[in-house]
Design a protein around this motif. Sequence first.
Motif, PDB file in Angstrom:
ATOM      1  N   CYS A   1       0.844  -1.199   0.000  1.00  0.00           N
ATOM      2  CA  CYS A   1       0.000   0.000   0.000  1.00  0.00           C
ATOM      3  C   CYS A   1       0.880   1.249   0.000  1.00  0.00           C
ATOM      4  O   CYS A   1       1.946   1.264   0.620  1.00  0.00           O
ATOM      5  CB  CYS A   1      -0.898   0.071   1.239  1.00  0.00           C
ATOM      6  SG  CYS A   1      -1.598  -1.475   1.794  1.00  0.00           S
TER       7      CYS A   1
ATOM      8  N   CYS B   1       0.286   5.821   0.008  1.00  0.00           N
ATOM      9  CA  CYS B   1      -0.653   6.942  -0.029  1.00  0.00           C
ATOM     10  C   CYS B   1       0.085   8.236   0.293  1.00  0.00           C
ATOM     11  O   CYS B   1       1.088   8.237   1.012  1.00  0.00           O
ATOM     12  CB  CYS B   1      -1.828   6.730   0.925  1.00  0.00           C
ATOM     13  SG  CYS B   1      -1.395   6.762   2.673  1.00  0.00           S
TER      14      CYS B   1
ATOM     15  N   PHE C   1      -3.723   4.598   5.840  1.00  0.00           N
ATOM     16  CA  PHE C   1      -4.373   5.883   5.553  1.00  0.00           C
ATOM     17  C   PHE C   1      -4.084   6.863   6.684  1.00  0.00           C
ATOM     18  O   PHE C   1      -3.776   6.472   7.816  1.00  0.00           O
ATOM     19  CB  PHE C   1      -5.883   5.720   5.355  1.00  0.00           C
ATOM     20  CG  PHE C   1      -6.609   5.050   6.496  1.00  0.00           C
ATOM     21  CD1 PHE C   1      -7.220   5.801   7.497  1.00  0.00           C
ATOM     22  CD2 PHE C   1      -6.696   3.662   6.571  1.00  0.00           C
ATOM     23  CE1 PHE C   1      -7.889   5.189   8.539  1.00  0.00           C
ATOM     24  CE2 PHE C   1      -7.364   3.040   7.609  1.00  0.00           C
ATOM     25  CZ  PHE C   1      -7.965   3.806   8.603  1.00  0.00           C
TER      26      PHE C   1
ATOM     27  N   CYS D   1      -5.935   4.228  -8.575  1.00  0.00           N
ATOM     28  CA  CYS D   1      -6.112   5.610  -8.141  1.00  0.00           C
ATOM     29  C   CYS D   1      -6.660   6.414  -9.310  1.00  0.00           C
ATOM     30  O   CYS D   1      -6.829   5.886 -10.419  1.00  0.00           O
ATOM     31  CB  CYS D   1      -4.796   6.209  -7.622  1.00  0.00           C
ATOM     32  SG  CYS D   1      -3.508   6.356  -8.872  1.00  0.00           S
TER      33      CYS D   1
ATOM     34  N   SER E   1      -0.504   5.549  -6.572  1.00  0.00           N
ATOM     35  CA  SER E   1      -1.144   6.675  -5.898  1.00  0.00           C
ATOM     36  C   SER E   1      -0.713   7.970  -6.567  1.00  0.00           C
ATOM     37  O   SER E   1       0.436   8.103  -6.996  1.00  0.00           O
ATOM     38  CB  SER E   1      -0.760   6.707  -4.409  1.00  0.00           C
ATOM     39  OG  SER E   1      -1.444   7.739  -3.728  1.00  0.00           O
TER      40      SER E   1
END
Length: 701
Positions: A365, A367, A442, A626, A671
């Motif tokens: 992941c 972000c 997040f 994204c 992202s």
Amino acid sequence: MSLMTFSITQSQQPPPPVLLLLPFAVIVTMFLRVWLMLMLLDNEDRGLKQLEQALSEKTSEISQVKEELVSMKEASSKQQEQLQDAESRYQNLLKSTAMQSVAGLPSAAGAQPKAKATPGPPRRQAGSQRNVFIQLAGAQSSGKTCLLETLIAEHDPQQLPKFNEQKSNFMAHHQIQVGDKPVKMLDCSGNSRAAHLVKERFARSTWVFIVYDLSKRESLEHALALTQEVHAAGARPLLFGNKYNVDKGDPIQVDVAAAKDAAVRNEGAAMESSKLMDAVQFALNSEEMLDSQEPISPDGKRSAISSAIDSVKSWFGGERAKGQGVLRPSLKGTKAMKQARKEGDPNVDLRPVQELQDSDSAVTCICFGQERLHKAYVLLATASKDGTVVVYRCYRTEMEIAMLDQDFAPEEGAYSSPPADHSNIAVHSRLVGHSRAITSIFFNLLEDQLVTTSIDKSVRFWSIDSGEMLKVFTDSSPVPVAAFLPFNPQVFVAANSNAVLRLVNVQNGMVLQKLKVETEVRALKFDDTGLFLLAGTKSGSIHVLEASDANTLKFKFKVNLARGGVTCITFVPASGGQPPCLLVNTSDCSATIIDCTYGPPSGVLNNLAVRHRVRVAHELLPLKNCYSPSGPGYLISGSENKDVHIYPLGKGSNYKMQPLKHHQVPVVAVSVNMQDTLLASADSLGRIVLWRRMDFSHIPD
């Protein structure tokens, strides 16, 4: 003889003196005449020079008079314009004052007065995009919470327990019954750290009541600044001067006329009262209320989130150029790069500019965060299969800084400038604590903490700056995903592999609600209204849940989407004549664009319909996608065939795939930053690639 002698003697004598004087007199006379003539000529010459000088002075005076005349005409013209502007504002103020007088009076059936808007930019239909009728905003200690509490106590006392339960939240939804009309209100905190969240909601509200205290000058200054932003977002501002402290004897410290003038300039209204009901009644009698009761047509009209996103984009430098491909140019290219370009490829100027690698473990992941907090840099958080989390500082380029349209607080210290090695990347912090793969990551609403979920059965909260683990919430099984409730930063929803959704209080760890789902939920995303949660499951379905209040979710409907499991959901605002949509990755080798249909009633998500499916190599890995708002908008997805896949979403684009080739192994996560200038892609060997679009406008053809 003697006579002869005499004659001769007479002839030799000199002439008489008179004869000698005659020629001399003539000469003198002539000399005098010449002298007189010369004197006359000299006098004439001097006279001519004096005349020329006088003429020159008169000419200069005439020029000055002409300039003064032109200046007086310009001043007169400006004064006339100012008088006309003042007259127009005065007439508008009279209309506004008249409407305020009428607002407190009962209206006869079928004869409700309407607030006529002053000429200005065209406004969008309130009902088609705005799910809040009145938003309450203002500085801290302006008294808006007490005003709202009094309103609820007098007109809908059954809502008081809910109000008291939620008033500590940054934002709280309330539906208050005023007479026979339900009024949707959003109460927003005056906390400066939550200011960006409050401003994003302006575009989703019909009216924004900006409350200021008549006894506090600074509260009006804050209100005047908000008024312009409310108007820019397309909502109608109402400056509400709270008279509570003044009625108790405190002196008035604000310029009420300045508030009224600002309201008129921004197509709003202004009033002073100690009862919020006066302003609510005025809004209910306005034209916007009639519009908001009209049903919403599901024909793809612009939704509320698009205006909110536009408001946030304005902080970062306005509109994006059309036809340039994905991402905005953010780095100046060289002459050699320009000469090596291949014409016809929309992504020819999109280049990998940097690579990061902390370990060989797959990145699961990534972000971006804190984009509104620092002028010099943004944060990029990356999480891996081995449980490690690294937060990087990505320093903005000169072009990115030039695009910014937001005031930042001055920054000093080591973080205010890029590292000495000119890499423009630095490790901000490392978060160590998870023992197995991280499944989602997040930032919290204030972006000062990072939240991670993991297969090690935990949800962890981290301090971004120090890397310290602040809290750990354990579950009975692996946690694939979690998300904060948009209106309540104290509550998050987490899914586990036993197909259970839990609402958990961050402060004490108490489980507020449990919901059983048919199968494991692997993706969660709230929509633009913050009221509907989209939950993608292992079996390929999407459940829509409604946040009925700040602590409760309830199932609304379900859509069966695909045979493969859902691994990612991205919400996209309406743009280019297209309705709001979802971008969904599923492990049946596809990514799906799904249209969202709202209303009636206003702001209610009623249906999800597949618009198009595109092919993506995706069978095993938890691929992420994204969205880039450049041009027509782009879906960007990872893939198992080593490429970053880019699909244009505009009409007539045919969703033709444009690959970015650089990785040597499957691309798992992607992202894009909020400024739409930086794309990060991460692969299964732990390598992260940063992409930018080159700018060659400074190099002549």
